[in-house]
Write an enzyme that holds these catalytic residues in place. Structure first.
Site, PDB file in Angstrom:
ATOM      1  CE  LYS A   1      -5.187  -3.507   7.596  1.00 61.38           C
ATOM      2  NZ  LYS A   1      -6.261  -2.667   7.082  1.00 61.38           N
TER       3      LYS A   1
ATOM      4  CE  LYS B   1       1.067  -5.527   0.171  1.00 55.32           C
ATOM      5  NZ  LYS B   1       0.676  -4.553   1.038  1.00 55.32           N
TER       6      LYS B   1
ATOM      7  CE  LYS C   1      -0.049   2.582   5.747  1.00 55.84           C
ATOM      8  NZ  LYS C   1      -0.464   2.167   4.415  1.00 55.84           N
TER       9      LYS C   1
HETATM   10  P1  ADP Z   1       0.581  -0.796   3.065  1.00 56.34           P
HETATM   11  O1  ADP Z   1       0.746  -2.264   2.799  1.00 56.34           O
HETATM   12  O2  ADP Z   1       1.850  -0.070   2.963  1.00 56.34           O
HETATM   13  O3  ADP Z   1      -0.140  -0.562   4.384  1.00 56.34           O
HETATM   14  P2  ADP Z   1      -1.912  -0.129   1.904  1.00 56.34           P
HETATM   15  O4  ADP Z   1      -2.471  -1.416   2.408  1.00 56.34           O
HETATM   16  O5  ADP Z   1      -2.359   1.143   2.543  1.00 56.34           O
HETATM   17  O6  ADP Z   1      -0.332  -0.220   1.924  1.00 56.34           O
HETATM   18  O7  ADP Z   1      -2.185  -0.072   0.341  1.00 56.34           O
HETATM   19  C1  ADP Z   1      -2.611   1.045  -0.404  1.00 56.34           C
HETATM   20  C2  ADP Z   1      -2.750   0.633  -1.863  1.00 56.34           C
HETATM   21  O8  ADP Z   1      -1.458   0.336  -2.419  1.00 56.34           O
HETATM   22  C3  ADP Z   1      -3.589  -0.631  -2.063  1.00 56.34           C
HETATM   23  O9  ADP Z   1      -4.334  -0.532  -3.253  1.00 56.34           O
HETATM   24  C4  ADP Z   1      -2.550  -1.713  -2.141  1.00 56.34           C
HETATM   25  O10 ADP Z   1      -3.000  -2.853  -2.826  1.00 56.34           O
HETATM   26  C5  ADP Z   1      -1.405  -1.013  -2.875  1.00 56.34           C
HETATM   27  N1  ADP Z   1      -0.123  -1.588  -2.443  1.00 56.34           N
HETATM   28  C6  ADP Z   1       0.438  -1.499  -1.214  1.00 56.34           C
HETATM   29  N2  ADP Z   1       1.621  -2.128  -1.153  1.00 56.34           N
HETATM   30  C7  ADP Z   1       1.823  -2.655  -2.389  1.00 56.34           C
HETATM   31  C8  ADP Z   1       2.886  -3.429  -2.973  1.00 56.34           C
HETATM   32  N3  ADP Z   1       3.963  -3.768  -2.276  1.00 56.34           N
HETATM   33  N4  ADP Z   1       2.759  -3.795  -4.251  1.00 56.34           N
HETATM   34  C9  ADP Z   1       1.669  -3.436  -4.982  1.00 56.34           C
HETATM   35  N5  ADP Z   1       0.642  -2.719  -4.498  1.00 56.34           N
HETATM   36  C10 ADP Z   1       0.703  -2.312  -3.215  1.00 56.34           C
END
Ligand code: ADP
Ligand code: TRP
Length: 320
Positions: free
Chosen positions: A110, A189, A192
Protein backbone atom coordinates in the site's frame (compact mmCIF):
# COMPACT_ATOMS: atom_id res chain seq x y z
CA UNK A 1 -17.46 -23.76 14.94
CA UNK A 2 -17.37 -19.98 14.87
CA UNK A 3 -16.61 -18.24 11.59
CA UNK A 4 -15.73 -14.58 11.13
CA UNK A 5 -14.76 -12.44 8.21
CA UNK A 6 -14.70 -8.77 7.36
CA UNK A 7 -14.41 -6.56 4.33
CA UNK A 8 -13.36 -2.95 3.94
CA UNK A 9 -15.92 -0.56 2.47
CA UNK A 10 -13.31 1.11 0.34
CA UNK A 11 -14.69 0.67 -3.18
CA UNK A 12 -17.28 -1.05 -5.32
CA UNK A 13 -17.21 -4.79 -4.75
CA UNK A 14 -15.96 -6.84 -7.67
CA UNK A 15 -15.97 -10.41 -8.92
CA UNK A 16 -12.60 -11.03 -7.20
CA UNK A 17 -14.14 -10.07 -3.85
CA UNK A 18 -17.16 -12.19 -4.67
CA UNK A 19 -15.35 -15.44 -5.43
CA UNK A 20 -12.42 -14.88 -3.06
CA UNK A 21 -14.36 -13.86 -0.01
CA UNK A 22 -18.10 -13.21 -0.30
CA UNK A 23 -19.21 -16.53 -1.75
CA UNK A 24 -17.13 -18.62 0.69
CA UNK A 25 -18.48 -16.51 3.58
CA UNK A 26 -22.04 -17.01 2.32
CA UNK A 27 -21.52 -20.76 1.99
CA UNK A 28 -19.94 -21.01 5.43
CA UNK A 29 -22.93 -19.44 7.15
CA UNK A 30 -24.58 -22.86 7.05
CA UNK A 31 -21.62 -24.53 8.68
CA UNK A 32 -21.33 -22.77 11.99
CA UNK A 33 -21.98 -19.63 13.96
CA UNK A 34 -21.18 -16.90 11.46
CA UNK A 35 -20.01 -13.30 11.97
CA UNK A 36 -19.40 -10.87 9.17
CA UNK A 37 -18.58 -7.21 9.48
CA UNK A 38 -17.92 -4.10 7.43
CA UNK A 39 -14.44 -2.94 8.39
CA UNK A 40 -15.09 0.80 8.39
CA UNK A 41 -12.34 1.53 10.95
CA UNK A 42 -9.87 -0.20 8.66
CA UNK A 43 -11.17 1.68 5.63
CA UNK A 44 -10.22 4.96 7.32
CA UNK A 45 -6.60 4.13 6.50
CA UNK A 46 -7.43 4.92 2.87
CA UNK A 47 -10.80 6.70 2.78
CA UNK A 48 -10.69 10.17 4.25
CA UNK A 49 -14.08 11.58 3.39
CA UNK A 50 -17.05 11.17 5.74
CA UNK A 51 -19.58 11.10 2.90
CA UNK A 52 -17.62 8.52 0.95
CA UNK A 53 -17.12 6.30 3.99
CA UNK A 54 -20.81 6.47 4.89
CA UNK A 55 -22.05 5.72 1.40
CA UNK A 56 -19.55 2.94 0.81
CA UNK A 57 -20.51 1.32 4.11
CA UNK A 58 -24.17 1.37 3.08
CA UNK A 59 -23.28 -0.03 -0.34
CA UNK A 60 -21.29 -2.92 1.07
CA UNK A 61 -24.17 -3.76 3.40
CA UNK A 62 -26.55 -3.84 0.42
CA UNK A 63 -24.11 -5.88 -1.68
CA UNK A 64 -23.67 -8.59 0.93
CA UNK A 65 -27.34 -8.89 1.76
CA UNK A 66 -28.18 -9.00 -1.95
CA UNK A 67 -25.56 -11.69 -2.57
CA UNK A 68 -26.97 -14.00 0.07
CA UNK A 69 -25.94 -13.09 3.60
CA UNK A 70 -28.87 -14.22 5.71
CA UNK A 71 -29.24 -12.15 8.90
CA UNK A 72 -30.94 -15.14 10.54
CA UNK A 73 -27.74 -17.13 10.13
CA UNK A 74 -25.01 -14.49 10.21
CA UNK A 75 -24.42 -11.66 12.65
CA UNK A 76 -23.75 -8.92 10.11
CA UNK A 77 -22.48 -5.63 11.55
CA UNK A 78 -20.43 -2.47 11.22
CA UNK A 79 -17.01 -2.75 12.87
CA UNK A 80 -17.49 0.67 14.47
CA UNK A 81 -20.55 -0.63 16.35
CA UNK A 82 -18.21 -2.95 18.25
CA UNK A 83 -15.66 -0.47 19.64
CA UNK A 84 -14.46 -3.07 22.17
CA UNK A 85 -12.05 -4.18 19.46
CA UNK A 86 -9.97 -1.05 20.04
CA UNK A 87 -9.22 -1.82 23.63
CA UNK A 88 -8.37 -5.35 22.68
CA UNK A 89 -6.13 -4.03 19.89
CA UNK A 90 -4.21 -2.00 22.47
CA UNK A 91 -3.69 -5.01 24.74
CA UNK A 92 -2.42 -6.97 21.73
CA UNK A 93 -0.25 -4.16 20.44
CA UNK A 94 1.83 -4.14 23.62
CA UNK A 95 2.89 -7.68 22.68
CA UNK A 96 3.35 -7.04 18.95
CA UNK A 97 6.97 -6.96 17.75
CA UNK A 98 7.61 -4.13 15.28
CA UNK A 99 9.36 -6.64 13.01
CA UNK A 100 6.18 -8.68 12.67
CA UNK A 101 4.30 -5.69 11.27
CA UNK A 102 7.26 -4.55 9.18
CA UNK A 103 7.16 -7.87 7.36
CA UNK A 104 3.50 -7.49 6.31
CA UNK A 105 3.24 -7.35 2.51
CA UNK A 106 -0.02 -5.50 2.53
CA UNK A 107 1.53 -2.51 4.36
CA UNK A 108 4.52 -2.42 2.05
CA UNK A 109 2.34 -2.77 -1.05
CA UNK A 110 0.00 0.00 0.00
CA UNK A 111 2.85 2.40 0.79
CA UNK A 112 4.46 1.53 -2.54
CA UNK A 113 1.15 2.49 -4.20
CA UNK A 114 1.29 5.92 -2.60
CA UNK A 115 -1.03 5.43 0.38
CA UNK A 116 0.16 7.53 3.33
CA UNK A 117 2.24 5.45 5.74
CA UNK A 118 0.15 6.34 8.79
CA UNK A 119 0.32 4.64 12.15
CA UNK A 120 -3.16 3.24 11.45
CA UNK A 121 -1.99 1.61 8.24
CA UNK A 122 1.02 0.11 10.00
CA UNK A 123 -1.02 -1.13 12.96
CA UNK A 124 -3.82 -2.41 10.70
CA UNK A 125 -3.06 -6.12 11.31
CA UNK A 126 -3.31 -5.65 15.09
CA UNK A 127 -6.84 -4.27 14.77
CA UNK A 128 -7.65 -7.12 12.42
CA UNK A 129 -6.35 -9.57 15.05
CA UNK A 130 -8.61 -7.90 17.61
CA UNK A 131 -11.63 -8.29 15.27
CA UNK A 132 -10.97 -11.99 15.00
CA UNK A 133 -9.98 -12.70 18.60
CA UNK A 134 -12.79 -10.61 20.11
CA UNK A 135 -15.32 -13.21 18.99
CA UNK A 136 -12.89 -16.13 19.39
CA UNK A 137 -13.39 -17.18 15.82
CA UNK A 138 -12.14 -20.63 14.76
CA UNK A 139 -12.18 -20.00 11.03
CA UNK A 140 -11.51 -16.85 8.98
CA UNK A 141 -12.51 -17.07 5.28
CA UNK A 142 -10.39 -14.61 3.28
CA UNK A 143 -8.66 -14.29 -0.04
CA UNK A 144 -5.01 -15.33 -0.25
CA UNK A 145 -3.71 -11.77 0.19
CA UNK A 146 -5.12 -11.70 3.72
CA UNK A 147 -3.53 -14.98 4.83
CA UNK A 148 -0.51 -13.24 6.31
CA UNK A 149 -2.77 -11.10 8.49
CA UNK A 150 -4.45 -14.21 9.87
CA UNK A 151 -0.98 -15.61 10.59
CA UNK A 152 -0.15 -12.42 12.50
CA UNK A 153 -3.38 -12.94 14.45
CA UNK A 154 -2.38 -16.49 15.33
CA UNK A 155 1.06 -15.32 16.42
CA UNK A 156 -0.40 -12.59 18.67
CA UNK A 157 -2.98 -14.94 20.19
CA UNK A 158 -0.28 -17.50 21.01
CA UNK A 159 1.97 -14.81 22.52
CA UNK A 160 -0.88 -13.48 24.63
CA UNK A 161 -2.01 -16.91 25.82
CA UNK A 162 1.58 -17.84 26.71
CA UNK A 163 2.15 -14.62 28.61
CA UNK A 164 -1.18 -14.34 30.45
CA UNK A 165 -2.97 -17.70 30.30
CA UNK A 166 -5.43 -18.95 27.71
CA UNK A 167 -7.87 -16.24 26.69
CA UNK A 168 -7.97 -16.57 22.90
CA UNK A 169 -8.89 -19.28 20.42
CA UNK A 170 -6.22 -19.72 17.73
CA UNK A 171 -7.96 -19.11 14.38
CA UNK A 172 -7.35 -20.84 11.05
CA UNK A 173 -7.54 -19.03 7.71
CA UNK A 174 -9.85 -20.66 5.17
CA UNK A 175 -8.71 -20.00 1.62
CA UNK A 176 -10.47 -21.44 -1.37
CA UNK A 177 -7.74 -23.19 -3.37
CA UNK A 178 -9.67 -23.13 -6.63
CA UNK A 179 -10.23 -19.39 -6.67
CA UNK A 180 -7.14 -18.19 -4.85
CA UNK A 181 -6.67 -15.19 -7.13
CA UNK A 182 -9.26 -13.93 -9.58
CA UNK A 183 -7.61 -12.07 -12.48
CA UNK A 184 -8.70 -8.59 -13.47
CA UNK A 185 -9.28 -7.31 -17.02
CA UNK A 186 -5.52 -6.71 -17.36
CA UNK A 187 -4.56 -10.18 -16.13
CA UNK A 188 -3.16 -8.94 -12.79
CA UNK A 189 -4.98 -9.76 -9.54
CA UNK A 190 -8.41 -8.12 -9.76
CA UNK A 191 -8.30 -5.23 -7.30
CA UNK A 192 -10.03 -1.90 -6.94
CA UNK A 193 -6.60 -0.30 -6.56
CA UNK A 194 -5.53 -1.44 -10.04
CA UNK A 195 -8.62 -0.16 -11.86
CA UNK A 196 -9.00 -3.60 -13.45
CA UNK A 197 -12.19 -4.82 -11.82
CA UNK A 198 -15.48 -6.17 -13.08
CA UNK A 199 -18.01 -4.93 -10.56
CA UNK A 200 -20.67 -7.30 -9.29
CA UNK A 201 -23.46 -4.78 -9.71
CA UNK A 202 -22.45 -3.20 -12.97
CA UNK A 203 -24.93 -3.85 -15.79
CA UNK A 204 -25.68 -3.18 -19.44
CA UNK A 205 -23.27 -1.29 -21.65
CA UNK A 206 -20.63 -0.38 -19.04
CA UNK A 207 -20.41 -4.05 -18.03
CA UNK A 208 -20.14 -5.16 -21.65
CA UNK A 209 -17.41 -2.61 -22.28
CA UNK A 210 -15.47 -3.90 -19.31
CA UNK A 211 -15.72 -7.53 -20.38
CA UNK A 212 -14.69 -6.67 -23.93
CA UNK A 213 -11.61 -4.96 -22.49
CA UNK A 214 -10.22 -8.16 -20.95
CA UNK A 215 -6.65 -8.62 -22.08
CA UNK A 216 -5.97 -11.60 -24.37
CA UNK A 217 -3.04 -12.58 -26.54
CA UNK A 218 -2.98 -11.52 -30.19
CA UNK A 219 -3.72 -14.88 -31.84
CA UNK A 220 -5.76 -14.72 -35.04
CA UNK A 221 -9.34 -15.99 -35.27
CA UNK A 222 -8.37 -19.29 -36.93
CA UNK A 223 -5.46 -20.07 -34.54
CA UNK A 224 -5.86 -22.71 -31.84
CA UNK A 225 -5.84 -21.04 -28.43
CA UNK A 226 -4.85 -22.08 -24.93
CA UNK A 227 -7.73 -21.77 -22.43
CA UNK A 228 -5.42 -22.36 -19.47
CA UNK A 229 -3.51 -19.13 -19.97
CA UNK A 230 -6.50 -17.01 -20.98
CA UNK A 231 -7.98 -14.41 -18.59
CA UNK A 232 -11.42 -14.70 -20.20
CA UNK A 233 -11.48 -18.44 -19.64
CA UNK A 234 -10.23 -18.07 -16.05
CA UNK A 235 -13.28 -15.92 -15.30
CA UNK A 236 -15.64 -18.13 -17.30
CA UNK A 237 -14.54 -21.10 -15.20
CA UNK A 238 -15.74 -19.43 -12.03
CA UNK A 239 -19.23 -19.02 -13.42
CA UNK A 240 -19.91 -22.17 -15.40
CA UNK A 241 -20.50 -25.88 -15.00
CA UNK A 242 -17.75 -28.39 -15.82
CA UNK A 243 -19.38 -29.50 -19.11
CA UNK A 244 -19.68 -25.88 -20.25
CA UNK A 245 -16.02 -25.30 -19.43
CA UNK A 246 -14.99 -28.42 -21.34
CA UNK A 247 -17.07 -27.31 -24.31
CA UNK A 248 -15.56 -23.82 -24.44
CA UNK A 249 -12.03 -25.20 -23.84
CA UNK A 250 -12.57 -27.49 -26.84
CA UNK A 251 -13.48 -24.52 -29.02
CA UNK A 252 -10.35 -22.66 -27.86
CA UNK A 253 -8.13 -25.60 -28.80
CA UNK A 254 -9.82 -26.29 -32.12
CA UNK A 255 -9.17 -22.79 -33.52
CA UNK A 256 -11.72 -20.82 -35.54
CA UNK A 257 -13.12 -19.10 -32.47
CA UNK A 258 -12.22 -15.49 -31.70
CA UNK A 259 -11.81 -14.09 -28.21
CA UNK A 260 -14.91 -11.97 -28.83
CA UNK A 261 -17.00 -15.13 -28.74
CA UNK A 262 -15.51 -16.24 -25.43
CA UNK A 263 -16.12 -12.76 -24.02
CA UNK A 264 -19.75 -12.86 -25.06
CA UNK A 265 -20.14 -16.26 -23.40
CA UNK A 266 -18.56 -14.82 -20.25
CA UNK A 267 -20.84 -11.77 -20.30
CA UNK A 268 -23.89 -14.04 -20.51
CA UNK A 269 -22.67 -16.02 -17.52
CA UNK A 270 -22.08 -12.86 -15.49
CA UNK A 271 -25.56 -11.58 -16.26
CA UNK A 272 -27.15 -14.95 -15.52
CA UNK A 273 -25.34 -15.35 -12.19
CA UNK A 274 -25.82 -11.85 -10.83
CA UNK A 275 -29.29 -10.98 -12.20
CA UNK A 276 -31.24 -12.23 -9.14
CA UNK A 277 -28.82 -10.42 -6.84
CA UNK A 278 -29.27 -7.16 -8.75
CA UNK A 279 -33.01 -7.46 -8.29
CA UNK A 280 -32.69 -8.17 -4.59
CA UNK A 281 -30.29 -5.25 -4.16
CA UNK A 282 -32.77 -2.82 -5.68
CA UNK A 283 -35.45 -4.06 -3.26
CA UNK A 284 -33.16 -3.69 -0.26
CA UNK A 285 -31.99 -0.22 -1.32
CA UNK A 286 -35.60 0.93 -1.07
CA UNK A 287 -35.71 -0.16 2.58
CA UNK A 288 -32.59 1.15 4.29
CA UNK A 289 -34.34 1.02 7.68
CA UNK A 290 -34.41 -2.74 7.38
CA UNK A 291 -30.71 -2.80 6.43
CA UNK A 292 -29.85 -0.65 9.44
CA UNK A 293 -31.86 -2.90 11.75
CA UNK A 294 -29.96 -5.92 10.46
CA UNK A 295 -26.62 -4.21 11.17
CA UNK A 296 -27.67 -3.07 14.65
CA UNK A 297 -28.89 -6.54 15.61
CA UNK A 298 -25.67 -8.10 14.32
CA UNK A 299 -23.64 -5.61 16.35
CA UNK A 300 -25.54 -6.50 19.52
CA UNK A 301 -24.61 -10.13 19.12
CA UNK A 302 -20.95 -9.44 18.29
CA UNK A 303 -20.61 -6.83 21.06
CA UNK A 304 -21.89 -9.24 23.69
CA UNK A 305 -19.18 -11.71 22.73
CA UNK A 306 -16.48 -9.04 22.44
CA UNK A 307 -17.31 -7.67 25.89
CA UNK A 308 -16.91 -11.13 27.41
CA UNK A 309 -13.55 -11.68 25.72
CA UNK A 310 -12.34 -8.22 26.67
CA UNK A 311 -13.31 -8.79 30.28
CA UNK A 312 -11.26 -11.98 30.36
CA UNK A 313 -8.30 -10.25 28.69
CA UNK A 314 -8.44 -7.26 31.08
CA UNK A 315 -8.38 -9.62 34.01
CA UNK A 316 -5.56 -11.68 32.53
CA UNK A 317 -3.26 -8.66 32.06
CA UNK A 318 -4.02 -7.11 35.43
CA UNK A 319 -6.25 -4.19 34.49
CA UNK A 320 -8.85 -5.63 36.85
P1 ADP B 1 -9.10 -5.06 -3.29
O1 ADP B 1 -7.86 -5.78 -3.71
O2 ADP B 1 -10.02 -4.83 -4.42
O3 ADP B 1 -8.76 -3.78 -2.53
P2 ADP B 1 -9.71 -6.09 -0.73
O4 ADP B 1 -8.26 -6.08 -0.39
O5 ADP B 1 -10.61 -5.10 -0.06
O6 ADP B 1 -9.88 -6.00 -2.30
O7 ADP B 1 -10.25 -7.56 -0.46
C1 ADP B 1 -11.47 -7.92 0.15
C2 ADP B 1 -11.55 -9.44 0.21
O8 ADP B 1 -11.67 -9.98 -1.12
C3 ADP B 1 -10.31 -10.10 0.81
O9 ADP B 1 -10.68 -11.23 1.56
C4 ADP B 1 -9.50 -10.46 -0.40
O10 ADP B 1 -8.60 -11.51 -0.15
C5 ADP B 1 -10.58 -10.85 -1.41
N1 ADP B 1 -10.11 -10.55 -2.77
C6 ADP B 1 -9.87 -9.33 -3.30
N2 ADP B 1 -9.45 -9.40 -4.57
C7 ADP B 1 -9.41 -10.73 -4.87
C8 ADP B 1 -9.06 -11.47 -6.05
N3 ADP B 1 -8.68 -10.85 -7.17
N4 ADP B 1 -9.13 -12.80 -6.00
C9 ADP B 1 -9.53 -13.44 -4.87
N5 ADP B 1 -9.87 -12.81 -3.73
C10 ADP B 1 -9.83 -11.46 -3.71
N1 TRP C 1 -8.17 -6.74 6.05
C1 TRP C 1 -9.36 -7.31 5.46
C2 TRP C 1 -9.39 -6.92 3.98
O1 TRP C 1 -8.86 -5.93 3.57
C3 TRP C 1 -10.61 -6.84 6.15
C4 TRP C 1 -10.65 -7.27 7.58
C5 TRP C 1 -10.54 -6.48 8.68
C6 TRP C 1 -10.84 -8.61 8.02
N2 TRP C 1 -10.64 -7.23 9.80
C7 TRP C 1 -10.82 -8.54 9.45
C8 TRP C 1 -11.00 -9.84 7.38
C9 TRP C 1 -10.97 -9.70 10.22
C10 TRP C 1 -11.15 -10.99 8.16
C11 TRP C 1 -11.13 -10.92 9.57
O2 TRP C 1 -9.98 -7.63 3.22
Amino acid sequence: MRILSGIQPSGKLHIGNYFGMMKPAIELQDQGEAYLFIANYHAMTTVQSADVLRSMTANVALDFLACGIDPEKTAFYRQSDVPEVHELAWLLSTLTPMGLLERCHSYKDKVAKGIAASHGLFAYPVLMAADILAVNSNVVPVGRDQKQHVEVTRDLAIRFNNAFGKVFTIPEPSIRGDVAVVPGVDGQKMSKSYDNTIEIFQEGKPLKKRVMKILTDSKELEDPKDPDTCNVFALYKLLSAEEEQAELAGRYRAGGMGYGHAKTALLEKINEHFAPMREKRAELAADMDYVNDVLCNGAKKASALARKTLQKARQAVGLE
